[in-house]
Write an enzyme that holds these catalytic residues in place. Structure first.
Site, PDB file in Angstrom:
ATOM      1  N   GLY A  93     -25.896 -47.560 -12.050  1.00 48.73           N
ATOM      2  CA  GLY A  93     -24.587 -48.170 -11.893  1.00 48.73           C
ATOM      3  C   GLY A  93     -23.651 -47.980 -13.059  1.00 48.73           C
ATOM      4  O   GLY A  93     -22.576 -48.571 -13.085  1.00 48.73           O
ATOM      5  N   GLY A  95     -21.812 -45.644 -13.481  1.00 52.23           N
ATOM      6  CA  GLY A  95     -20.579 -45.163 -12.856  1.00 52.23           C
ATOM      7  C   GLY A  95     -20.006 -46.145 -11.850  1.00 52.23           C
ATOM      8  O   GLY A  95     -18.990 -45.856 -11.206  1.00 52.23           O
ATOM      9  N   GLU A 101     -25.160 -46.501  -3.788  1.00 51.39           N
ATOM     10  CA  GLU A 101     -26.361 -45.745  -4.196  1.00 51.39           C
ATOM     11  C   GLU A 101     -27.635 -46.438  -3.699  1.00 51.39           C
ATOM     12  O   GLU A 101     -28.586 -45.785  -3.270  1.00 51.39           O
ATOM     13  CB  GLU A 101     -26.394 -45.604  -5.717  1.00 51.39           C
ATOM     14  CG  GLU A 101     -25.325 -44.652  -6.234  1.00 51.39           C
ATOM     15  CD  GLU A 101     -25.195 -44.646  -7.737  1.00 51.39           C
ATOM     16  OE1 GLU A 101     -24.641 -43.669  -8.254  1.00 51.39           O
ATOM     17  OE2 GLU A 101     -25.621 -45.612  -8.401  1.00 51.39           O
ATOM     18  N   LYS A 119     -32.953 -40.661 -20.965  1.00 43.32           N
ATOM     19  CA  LYS A 119     -32.943 -41.790 -20.022  1.00 43.32           C
ATOM     20  C   LYS A 119     -34.266 -42.569 -19.947  1.00 43.32           C
ATOM     21  O   LYS A 119     -34.234 -43.780 -19.693  1.00 43.32           O
ATOM     22  CB  LYS A 119     -32.543 -41.306 -18.627  1.00 43.32           C
ATOM     23  CG  LYS A 119     -31.159 -40.642 -18.565  1.00 43.32           C
ATOM     24  CD  LYS A 119     -30.064 -41.584 -18.963  1.00 43.32           C
ATOM     25  CE  LYS A 119     -28.683 -41.002 -18.855  1.00 43.32           C
ATOM     26  NZ  LYS A 119     -28.258 -40.608 -17.543  1.00 43.32           N
TER      27      LYS A 119
HETATM   28  O1  LIG Z   1     -25.823 -44.968 -11.297  1.00 44.60           O
HETATM   29  C1  LIG Z   1     -25.005 -44.102 -11.511  1.00 44.60           C
HETATM   30  C2  LIG Z   1     -23.585 -44.201 -11.107  1.00 44.60           C
HETATM   31  O2  LIG Z   1     -23.302 -45.443 -10.535  1.00 44.60           O
HETATM   32  C3  LIG Z   1     -25.419 -42.870 -12.215  1.00 44.60           C
HETATM   33  O3  LIG Z   1     -26.445 -42.260 -11.502  1.00 44.60           O
HETATM   34  C4  LIG Z   1     -25.881 -43.246 -13.595  1.00 44.60           C
HETATM   35  O4  LIG Z   1     -24.843 -43.950 -14.254  1.00 44.60           O
HETATM   36  C5  LIG Z   1     -26.242 -41.988 -14.411  1.00 44.60           C
HETATM   37  O5  LIG Z   1     -25.087 -41.254 -14.626  1.00 44.60           O
HETATM   38  P1  LIG Z   1     -25.103 -39.858 -15.390  1.00 44.60           P
HETATM   39  O6  LIG Z   1     -25.817 -38.879 -14.516  1.00 44.60           O
HETATM   40  O7  LIG Z   1     -23.638 -39.541 -15.571  1.00 44.60           O
HETATM   41  O8  LIG Z   1     -25.803 -40.069 -16.707  1.00 44.60           O
END
Ligand SMILES: O=C(CO)[C@H](O)[C@H](O)COP(=O)(O)O
Length: 217
Positions: A93, A95, A101, A119
């Protein structure tokens, strides 16, 4: 380095898609690397659903056939994550797309998470993304000490407001208990704690290699 790893993980996930599949597309910079990898495969009859307007626009621009999410189930969903715990719990989340999702991941027979090497964590930590219903927002925030709306305001495409839970000040001792508490809080539309039971595979790129953690068949 991290950007290159996102591409490596995304390209590995793209090989899992086969002709005729229904596929959920997540949101974020890692998924942004997935889209050209899918377009390059020249797959036939794949039907995509998207978790955000952003992903949808990018996928369509590459010629991927995105349709409204009106399918009862999906063969596969592929998405990024902000944190991956050793037992498979995720924080998602970053983003702000976690509500959609979660729906797409839950509909998928196989949910594959793609991440760069920054991560995986020993233990999940705040912030935990939230989507809050606009109706009664102040009362919802009062029930959630430590929750703050994102600034500038981040409305979701479904009318909610994106916030983050910033407590506790340290590792989340019991993500399942926190998730259950958030699920039971009126006004919380969705949160970014995804349980291992949703996740089939985690693909972690480390340099040019991919570590494949299989949580279930
Ligand atoms: O949950 C998400 C968006 O809501 C994304 O998957 C999470 O923030 C990872 O983002 P990124 O691939 O830019 O590191």
């Amino acid at each position: 380095m991290i950007e290159a790893e996102k591409r490596v993980a995304a390209e590995a996930a793209a090989t899992l898609v086969q002709d005729g599949m229904t596929v959920g597309l997540g949101t974020g910079t890692t998924v942004a690397q997935l889209l050209p990898a899918l377009a390059a495969r020249d797959l036939r009859g794949v039907r995509y659903v998207s978790t955000s307007p952003r992903t949808e626009a990018a996928a369509r621009a590459l010629g991927l056939a995105v349709e409204p999410f009106a399918l009862p189930a999906l063969d596969l969903a592929i998405d990024g994550a902000d944190q991956v715990a050793p037992d498979g719990w995720l924080v998602k989340g970053g983003g702000g797309a976690h509500t959609r999702e979660r729906l797409v991941a839950a509909a998928a027979r196989r949910f594959v998470v793609i991440v760069s090497s920054d991560k995986p964590v020993e233990a999940l930590r705040p912030p935990v993304p939230l989507e809050l219903l606009a109706f009664g927002l102040e009362s919802t925030l009062r029930r959630l000490p430590g929750a703050r709306l994102r600034e500038p305001a981040q409305p979701s495409p479904d009318g909610g407001l994106i916030a983050d839970l910033h407590e506790p000040d340290g590792p989340l001792a019991d993500p399942a208990a926190l998730a259950a508490g958030l699920d039971a809080t009126p006004g919380v539309v969705a949160h970014g704690l995804f349980p291992p039971s949703l996740v089939a595979d985690v693909l972690i790129a480390r340099g040019g290699e991919v570590e494949h953690r299989r949580l279930r068949a």
